[in-house]
Design an enzyme around this catalytic site. Structure first.
Site, PDB file in Angstrom:
ATOM      1  N   ASP A   6       0.545  -1.283   0.161  1.00  0.00           N
ATOM      2  CA  ASP A   6       0.230  -0.574   0.716  1.00  0.00           C
ATOM      3  C   ASP A   6       0.782   1.432   0.506  1.00  0.00           C
ATOM      4  O   ASP A   6       2.001   1.325   0.888  1.00  0.00           O
ATOM      5  CB  ASP A   6      -1.053   0.397   0.887  1.00  0.00           C
ATOM      6  N   ASP A 128     -16.403  -5.071  -3.613  1.00  0.00           N
ATOM      7  CA  ASP A 128     -16.154  -5.787  -2.146  1.00  0.00           C
ATOM      8  C   ASP A 128     -17.789  -6.612  -2.258  1.00  0.00           C
ATOM      9  O   ASP A 128     -18.779  -6.086  -1.652  1.00  0.00           O
ATOM     10  CB  ASP A 128     -15.854  -4.509  -1.423  1.00  0.00           C
TER      11      ASP A 128
END
Length: 230
Positions: A6, A128
Site C-alpha cells: 500500500d 467488495d
C-alpha cells in the site's frame, strides 16, 4: 500468491519486517526494496495500492510506481485512483503492467468499455462483495446482485476481478459459486491469516490471492504461502 504494497506519500503504509518476531533483518518502508524482496522469493506479480490516489480519484504515487518498475522485471498491478482512461495511461506510463478499476465505475458501462479499449486484457475491476459493503455502495437503481454486476462487466469486456475478502465461510461459498459461473479470473484480496486459510481460498476456486500486511509483517512466510496457493 501476490504480495501487496500500500503506497502513501511515496512510502509503504506498512513497514516490512519479516524477521520482527526474532529481531532479525532490517525493517523498511521503501516500496521498491519490499517489491525486490518478494520478487527474489518468487512473486509472479506485485500488487500496488495507491492510497493517496484512491482518496483523490486520480493517480498520485506515480514516482513510487516508477521506482518499483525500474527495479523489478515482474509484472506490476496497480489499484487506487484509476477511474478514467487518462488515469490508466498514466499508470502504464509509470510502469504498471496491469490496472484495477474501482467500484466507482461499475455502473458506467460506457466508461468501462473505454477503459477496456485502453488496457485490454490487462484490466481488472475491484469489487467488495461482502454483503454490508456491497449494500452500502450508492447504487443508482437499488442494490443489484453481485452476479448481475459481474455479468454486465463481463459483457463490457472485463475478464479479471479483484474481490475483497474477510475470510468468512459464506464468502468462500460465494467464491466457489462465482468460480463456476464467471467467465474470468477471480483474484481474492485479503482475509487469509494463515496457510490453511490460503488453501481454503485456493480450493474455492480463486485464480490468485493478494495479501499485504500478513506477508510484510512476517506473520505468514512468503515461500510457504506461495506453496500453499499453488
Amino acid at each position: 500468491m501476490i504480495p501487496a504494497v500500500d503506497l502513501e506519500k511515496g512510502r509503504s503504509r506498512v513497514v516490512s519486517w519479516p524477521g520482527a518476531a526474532t529481531g532479525e533483518g532490517t525493517p523498511t518502508d521503501r516500496p521498491e526494496r519490499i517489491a525486490e524482496r518478494f520478487v527474489r522469493l518468487g512473486a509472479p506479480i506485485v500488487h500496488l495500492v495507491d492510497f493517496d490516489g484512491a482518496r483523490r480519484g486520480a493517480p498520485v504515487n506515480l514516482e513510487a510506481i516508477a521506482a518499483i518498475a525500474a527495479r523489478v522485471a515482474t509484472p506490476i498491478q496497480v489499484a487506487g485512483g484509476l477511474e478514467s482512461p487518462e488515469a490508466i495511461r498514466l499508470a502504464f506510463a509509470a510502469g504498471a503492467t496491469r490496472v484495477v478499476l474501482g467500484m466507482a465505475v461499475v455502473e458506467d458501462l460506457d466508461l468501462v468499455r473505454t477503459c477496456v479499449a485502453v488496457a485490454g486484457d490487462w484490466l481488472a475491476v475491484g469489487i467488495d462483495p461482502r454483503p454490508d459493503r456491497f449494500a452500502a455502495f450508492p447504487w443508482r437503481g437499488g442494490v443489484p446482485t453481485l452476479e448481475a454486476v459481474l455479468d454486465r462487466l463481463t459483457g463490457a469486456g472485463v475478464h479479471r476481478f479483484v474481490l475483497s475478502h474477510s475470510g468468512a465461510g459464506p464468502e468462500l461459498e460465494l467464491l466457489a459459486r462465482l468460480a463456476r459461473t464467471v467467465d474470468g479470473d477471480l483474484l481474492v484480496a485479503g482475509g487469509a491469516r494463515d496457510l490453511a486459510a490460503i488453501r481454503r481460498v485456493r480450493n474455492a476456486g480463486a485464480t490468485g490471492i493478494i495479501l499485504g500486511e500478513a506477508l510484510l509483517s512476517g506473520a505468514i512466510d512468503y515461500p510457504a504461502a506461495l506453496e500453499a496457493a499453488t
